[in-house]
Scaffold this active site. Structure first.
Site, PDB file in Angstrom:
ATOM      1  N   TYR A  53      -3.208 -24.612  -9.698  1.00  0.00           N
ATOM      2  CA  TYR A  53      -3.701 -23.281  -8.447  1.00  0.00           C
ATOM      3  C   TYR A  53      -3.113 -21.840  -9.043  1.00  0.00           C
ATOM      4  O   TYR A  53      -1.973 -21.831  -9.948  1.00  0.00           O
ATOM      5  CB  TYR A  53      -2.991 -23.876  -7.414  1.00  0.00           C
ATOM      6  CG  TYR A  53      -2.970 -24.718  -5.980  1.00  0.00           C
ATOM      7  CD1 TYR A  53      -3.963 -25.395  -6.368  1.00  0.00           C
ATOM      8  CD2 TYR A  53      -1.910 -24.823  -5.176  1.00  0.00           C
ATOM      9  CE1 TYR A  53      -4.912 -26.420  -5.778  1.00  0.00           C
ATOM     10  CE2 TYR A  53      -2.726 -26.375  -4.105  1.00  0.00           C
ATOM     11  CZ  TYR A  53      -3.626 -26.465  -4.352  1.00  0.00           C
ATOM     12  OH  TYR A  53      -3.787 -27.931  -4.112  1.00  0.00           O
ATOM     13  N   SER A 211      -7.472 -28.839   4.588  1.00  0.00           N
ATOM     14  CA  SER A 211      -8.620 -28.051   5.277  1.00  0.00           C
ATOM     15  C   SER A 211      -8.297 -28.740   6.626  1.00  0.00           C
ATOM     16  O   SER A 211      -9.706 -29.020   7.275  1.00  0.00           O
ATOM     17  CB  SER A 211     -10.116 -28.691   4.196  1.00  0.00           C
ATOM     18  OG  SER A 211     -11.567 -27.479   4.894  1.00  0.00           O
ATOM     19  N   GLY A 215     -12.359 -25.383   6.703  1.00  0.00           N
ATOM     20  CA  GLY A 215     -12.817 -23.997   5.920  1.00  0.00           C
ATOM     21  C   GLY A 215     -12.805 -23.054   6.453  1.00  0.00           C
ATOM     22  O   GLY A 215     -13.241 -21.767   6.597  1.00  0.00           O
ATOM     23  N   LEU A 218     -12.975 -24.180  12.676  1.00  0.00           N
ATOM     24  CA  LEU A 218     -12.717 -24.256  13.779  1.00  0.00           C
ATOM     25  C   LEU A 218     -11.541 -23.490  14.319  1.00  0.00           C
ATOM     26  O   LEU A 218     -10.860 -23.379  14.169  1.00  0.00           O
ATOM     27  CB  LEU A 218     -12.020 -25.913  13.636  1.00  0.00           C
ATOM     28  CG  LEU A 218     -12.694 -27.158  12.980  1.00  0.00           C
ATOM     29  CD1 LEU A 218     -12.050 -28.543  13.417  1.00  0.00           C
ATOM     30  CD2 LEU A 218     -13.708 -27.825  14.796  1.00  0.00           C
ATOM     31  N   GLY A 220     -12.422 -20.569  15.264  1.00  0.00           N
ATOM     32  CA  GLY A 220     -12.970 -19.390  16.179  1.00  0.00           C
ATOM     33  C   GLY A 220     -14.003 -18.608  16.108  1.00  0.00           C
ATOM     34  O   GLY A 220     -13.971 -18.389  16.089  1.00  0.00           O
TER      35      GLY A 220
END
Length: 330
Positions: A53, A211, A215, A218, A220
């Site tokens: 990362y 996730s 991504g 979900l 909104g």
């Protein structure tokens, strides 16, 4: 904060996992430290990272940011269940990737140095290594356990068969084996229910969904579009999923509005209600976003709402009526 055991282990972890993938790439070090401080205040004790990362290969930027946070002292390290990963390339050399004993040895020492700690609570295989035998992997891991460098081991992106392979190989060595599996799992991606979740439950492996909002789909997105707010791209995942399942997303957001809850919180609450799930990984970009995720712990979805969610995002079982593997093995 709510806590649970990590798989069949005796380790207690928070039911929300702080994901750090954006630390050092999208999120500044100062903001990253502020997010970790706030997580600590809320009782989130489970932090997930990886040696890759940080957006620059081989640098381990995110681990270094966490290490400098630990170095500030107090009880930061003692009160954190630290999880990191090994497998993906950390350089261009042929032995700078995978799960060979050589790479594992080099990778763990490099992670410990960046993280400024002398042990890792949960060391996870970032992916299955089809070229390295389990005998070699578990022997290398047992050495780390004997040295006190790692306490528990987990997997990520494994199939159910891989979990079975790993556990049976560990059993033959009288080794604890895996205690967790990190898998993509959310309302829009329920394939883990076919094999991964049944295998994990059978072997006492806690499932840590990554996730959890697919991504950002979900979270909104339609409401955010109407309000002119920025929408997370999800590295291409969002665009493709939204195009393919726009009607389902519309129905989902309508249901969330009917029960008076934010779609992002409902998505997390649904995962928390699934058998075998330890806790989803949340990756807030700000302190305020982290604060908001705690609402998911307070939501209890009733049977009617859960049934409606299954109608909107059907489970992948071929016959639908029963959970896998009974769905296709009678």
């Amino acid at each position: 904060m709510e806590y649970t055991r990590l798989g069949r282990s005796g380790l207690s972890v928070s039911r929300l996992v702080l994901g750090t993938m954006n630390f050092g790439s999208r999120t500044s070090e100062e903001d990253s430290h502020a997010i970790m401080d706030r997580a600590r205040e809320h009782g989130v004790n489970f932090f997930d990272t990886a040696n890759v990362y940080g957006a620059q290969q081989g640098e381990g930027i995110t681990e270094a940011i966490i290490g400098r946070w630990f170095a500030q002292g107090g009880d930061r390290r003692d009160n954190t269940v630290l999880a990191t990963k090994v497998y993906l390339p950390m350089g261009d050399g042929p032995n700078e990737k995978g799960l060979s004993a050589l790479h594992i040895r080099r990778a763990v020492d490099a992670s410990l140095k960046r993280l400024q700690t002398d042990y890792i609570d949960l060391y996870q295989m970032h992916h299955i290594d089809r070229a390295t035998p389990w005998e070699e992997i578990w022997e290398a891991f047992s050495v780390l356990r004997q040295q006190g460098k790692v306490l528990y081991f987990g997997s990520s992106n494994f199939a159910g068969w891989h979990i079975a392979q790993a556990q049976e190989a560990a059993r033959s060595r009288h080794f604890l084996g895996l205690v967790s599996e990190q898998s993509i799992y959310n309302l829009m991606s329920r394939w883990a229910e076919l094999e991964v979740l049944p295998a994990a439950r059978a072997y006492g492996v806690g499932v840590i969904p990554w996730s959890p909002l697919h991504g950002g789909v979900l979270s909104g997105v339609l409401r955010k579009q109407r309000e002119g707010l920025a929408i997370r791209s999800g590295s291409g995942l969002w665009a493709a999923a939204f195009t393919e399942q726009r009607e389902a997303v519309e129905a989902y957001e309508k249901l969330c509005a009917e029960i008076g809850e934010d779609p992002a919180h409902v998505g997390l609450a649904w995962l928390l209600a699934q058998d075998g799930v330890t806790g989803p990984i949340v990756g807030p970009g700000t302190v305020e976003q982290l604060d908001g995720t705690l609402r998911a712990l307070q939501i209890r979805l009733d049977g009617d709402t859960l049934a409606k969610l299954d109608e909107i995002f059907p489970p992948p079982a071929p016959n639908g009526a029963k959970p896998a593997p009974e769905a296709y093995a009678w």
